[in-house]
Design a protein around this motif. Structure first.
Motif, short mmCIF file in Angstrom:
data_model
loop_
_atom_site.label_atom_id
_atom_site.label_comp_id
_atom_site.label_asym_id
_atom_site.label_seq_id
_atom_site.Cartn_x
_atom_site.Cartn_y
_atom_site.Cartn_z
N SER A 22 1.03 11.21 3.05
CA SER A 22 1.19 10.07 2.15
C SER A 22 0.99 10.48 0.69
O SER A 22 1.59 9.89 -0.22
CB SER A 22 0.21 8.96 2.52
N ALA A 66 4.19 11.98 -0.54
CA ALA A 66 5.15 10.91 -0.85
C ALA A 66 4.79 10.22 -2.16
O ALA A 66 5.66 9.96 -2.99
CB ALA A 66 5.18 9.90 0.30
N ALA A 72 0.56 1.81 -2.01
CA ALA A 72 -0.10 3.09 -1.69
C ALA A 72 -1.53 2.89 -1.18
O ALA A 72 -2.20 3.87 -0.86
CB ALA A 72 -0.11 3.98 -2.93
N ARG A 75 -1.20 -4.19 2.03
CA ARG A 75 -0.45 -3.38 1.07
C ARG A 75 0.65 -4.19 0.39
O ARG A 75 1.58 -3.61 -0.19
CB ARG A 75 0.12 -2.15 1.77
#
Length: 546
Positions: free
Chosen positions: A41, A44, A97, A160
């Motif tokens: 993650s 990314a 995120a 999120r």
């Protein structure tokens, strides 16, 4: 029209680069603190925050600053802040995120370190919008002291999703929270607060109060709710104050004006008044100060993380510029004095990253006695030292770009924004003196000296300057310095822990140069004063953003 000159020797901006993939110091620190952490993650996120598109959002959010609308065109009081769409794009990316309350809901291993690294990466893109993100992270555990409110708000605070609409919590997939603590007459001395809260019955959320007073710094006033401090019959208490009440009406919170700040432009900081606003008790009445101290521990972590991220961004821009820019027949980065400056900045940046992520490790190990002591010890130390170094660091990095770094426009105009942002983290959540005094309070724990000695032990025998400091430091901690010596003690603890961490995470060239300069005295009073025997090429190569 005929051209008067060709444009050449102007560096290309640092765009479309993965900020995580190129950050060797961060990767090393994460491997040391959380060996099993899945960093997919972060790869990314690194690509996202390094993209040209997101950098455009960051620029626009700072150019088109928040605007206060106190009344509608029909004369109704609305107290709303309008943001440019770029602000909302950044907020969506940050919540997506999981940089806000997500670690408190997902409960994954190393959740706080993963979030800490992400917070640092996002700071390289745009730090202003991280104010509501940081506050949402900090207030979430405190909200558990009112189980009914936590039950209703936890799903939104830990999701999120991002929803900027001003409407009841039930209708929103994602929620954010802020804080309202300081008042004009007290500042950090919150015991001087005059805002009062009078009991007004109870309901599903517990004891309800009517609040009358003001807050001098009320950041991110468009958050869905706030934790505030107010005087009750039992003393200063922590209260939950939503923007929209459960019945759908607006709470009696009135925004007086937005702050015109040196930096942090994309974030709306405000002054507000409460005129019979509704709020609910969180925790015990009269226990507001201990609760805010607990929240402050988390926001102070974010100050250290944020400044570390800004350091890395400033260093990366300086490296990108000096690699391409030529002067006096060769690239700036090949000039000996410039190499010294860049290597020195790289040492400072890596040491800040190592200390900030080491502190974040403690948040993932709440049940470990040693980690709890180190959290209490390192929070004021990291916040004090890293943030105190930020402005000097940014000025030196800006100087690497010359006049190009001083202008506001263009890709390298980011450097001016970094410079204006740097003082914030040193001031917010307690300036230098507050942190140094907080360190003295932390030292009252009987095991503080032993915990520090244990932390430094892995690096014993690796450098004489570090050994010399490590031998004396636990005794100084045990004896507890006077207030007059508190800043020096905070500095020395920070440098010793940074050196010990670099001994375990960095190449010998980085560790040796850090100890020689910061601890051994082979250093001047400005960046770029490393000794001639320093392997500056190896240090610079490690710091390269690509």
């Amino acid at each position: 029209m005929n051209a008067t000159h060709d444009v050449f020797n102007q560096p290309l901006p640092l765009v479309d680069v993965n900020l995580f993939a190129g950050n060797q110091p961060m990767q090393a620190a994460l491997k040391f603190n959380a060996p099993s952490l899945d960093t997919a993650s972060l790869h990314a996120l690194g690509a996202t925050v390094g993209s040209a598109g997101m950098q455009t959002h960051a620029r626009l959010a700072n150019v088109h600053t928040p605007q206060l609308k106190t009344h509608s065109r029909f004369g109704h009081r609305i107290d709303q802040v309008e943001f440019h769409p770029a602000y909302h794009a950044l907020m969506q990316a940050a919540t997506g995120a999981g940089l806000h309350g997500t670690p408190w809901g997902e409960g994954a291993d190393h959740a706080h370190q993963l979030r800490a690294a992400g917070f640092m990466l996002f700071t390289e893109l745009e730090p202003s919008i991280l104010c509501p993100i940081s506050m949402s992270y900090a207030v979430a555990p405190a909200l558990k002291d009112n189980p009914a409110i936590w039950r209703d708000w936890a799903p939104g605070l830990t999701s999120r999703a991002y929803d900027p609409a001003l409407k009841p919590w039930r209708e929103k997939p994602g929620l954010t929270m802020g804080m309202g603590m300081t008042e004009k007459q007290g500042g950090s001395d919150v015991r001087a607060n005059t805002t009062r809260a009078e009991p007004a019955g109870s309901d599903a959320w517990g004891q309800r109060y009517t609040v009358t007073g003001h807050k001098w710094f009320f950041s991110a006033p468009m958050c869905d709710a706030f934790l505030i401090l107010a005087q009750t019959a039992s003393g200063l208490s922590c209260l939950f104050l939503p923007r929209v009440l459960p019945d759908g009406s607006l709470n009696q919170l009135f925004i007086q004006r937005l702050k015109d700040k040196l930096g942090n432009k994309a974030n709306a900081s405000s002054e507000v008044e409460f005129v019979g606003a509704s709020a609910w008790l969180v925790g015990e009445e009269g226990r507001g100060v201990p609760q805010i101290l607990a929240m402050g521990t988390m926001t102070r972590l974010d100050c250290a993380l944020g400044t570390s991220g800004l350091m890395r961004q400033a260093l990366s821009i300086a490296l990108n510029h000096t690699t391409q820019r030529k002067a006096f027949g060769k690239a700036l980065i090949d000039q000996p004095l410039m190499k010294n400056v860049l290597a020195d900045l790289a040492l400072e940046s890596e040491a800040a990253t190592a200390l900030a992520l080491r502190l974040a490790r403690s948040f993932d190990r709440a049940g470990d006695a040693h980690e709890q002591v180190m959290m209490r010890l390192l929070t004021p130390v990291a916040k004090f030292w890293i943030c105190k170094r930020g402005s000097h660091f940014a000025q030196e990095a800006m100087e690497c770009l010359g006049g190009n770094g001083y202008v506001e426009e263009g890709g390298e105009g980011i450097m001016a924004r970094i410079y204006r942002e740097m003082p914030l983290n040193s001031i917010w959540e307690g300036a230098g003196n507050i942190m140094a005094l907080d360190l003295l309070r932390a030292l009252r724990k009987a095991d503080a000296a032993a915990a520090l000695a244990h932390e430094l032990a892995p690096a014993r025998g690796m450098h004489p300057a570090l050994d010399h400091l490590a031998e004396r430091l636990p005794l100084r901690v045990e004896e507890m310095a006077t207030e007059m010596e508190a800043r020096r003690l905070a500095q020395d603890v920070a440098l010793a822990v940074q050196a010990a961490l670099l001994a375990q995470t960095a190449p010998a060239a980085v560790f040796g140069a850090f100890c020689d300069s910061r601890l051994g005295g082979h250093w001047g009073y400005s960046f770029g004063s490393l000794s001639s025997g320093t392997d500056v090429d190896a240090i610079i190569a490690r710091a390269m953003p690509r």
